[in-house]
Design an enzyme around this catalytic site. Structure first.
Site, PDB file in Angstrom:
ATOM      1  NE  ARG A  68      -3.995  -1.931   2.233  1.00 21.88           N
ATOM      2  CZ  ARG A  68      -3.942  -3.207   2.629  1.00 21.88           C
ATOM      3  NH1 ARG A  68      -2.852  -3.683   3.202  1.00 21.88           N
ATOM      4  NH2 ARG A  68      -4.973  -3.991   2.442  1.00 21.88           N
ATOM      5  CD  GLU A  96      -2.231  -5.635  -5.993  1.00 25.02           C
ATOM      6  OE1 GLU A  96      -3.220  -5.052  -5.538  1.00 25.02           O
ATOM      7  OE2 GLU A  96      -2.122  -6.880  -6.010  1.00 25.02           O
ATOM      8  CG  HIS A 121      14.079  -7.499   3.154  1.00 20.17           C
ATOM      9  ND1 HIS A 121      14.411  -8.043   4.368  1.00 20.17           N
ATOM     10  CD2 HIS A 121      14.595  -8.348   2.218  1.00 20.17           C
ATOM     11  CE1 HIS A 121      15.105  -9.155   4.176  1.00 20.17           C
ATOM     12  NE2 HIS A 121      15.222  -9.367   2.877  1.00 20.17           N
TER      13      HIS A 121
END
Length: 128
Positions: free
Chosen positions: A9, A56, A74
């Site tokens: 996000r 994404e 990570h």
């Protein structure tokens, strides 16, 4: 089965797209706005989704910042030369948070960079 993508996000989609494409050299593979759902998805990677895992980037309208939490570690990228990759990333405006060098208790050469939202990307130098 195979891994398709990892979703992150992001608070500023354009800034994140710039980082992943211009700083890390990925390609924008596809992008789609969902105005009714108030979000945009953008997929970036080094190869097509059919042959490689991608990232994404999800932008939720009106959300500028997320708490990263302490569970996520990570994303790792293989590079031929970690020091050279750090220099290129820095030159392109990226933030290097750990210079290239051997990992603790080992000999693998690694470095870390940070994206605009604070996600860490580990650079792992290919072994000769």
């Amino acid at each position: 089965m195979r891994i398709l993508h990892t979703m992150l996000r992001v608070g500023d989609l354009e800034k994140s797209l710039d980082f992943y494409t211009q700083v890390l050299g990925m390609r924008l593979l596809r992008r789609h706005d969902y105005p009714e759902g108030k979000f945009t998805l953008a997929f970036v990677g080094y190869a097509d989704e059919g042959s490689s895992a991608v990232i994404e980037l999800t932008y939720n309208y009106g959300v500028e910042k997320y708490e990263l939490g302490n569970a996520f570690g990570h994303i790792a990228l293989a590079v031929p030369d970690a020091a050279a990759a750090c220099a290129t990333i820095r030159q392109r405006g990226g933030k290097v948070v750990r210079e290239a060098g051997p990992m603790k208790h080992g000999s693998t050469i690694i470095a870390f960079v940070e994206d605009p939202d604070g996600y860490r990307i580990e650079l792992i130098q290919d072994k000769p």
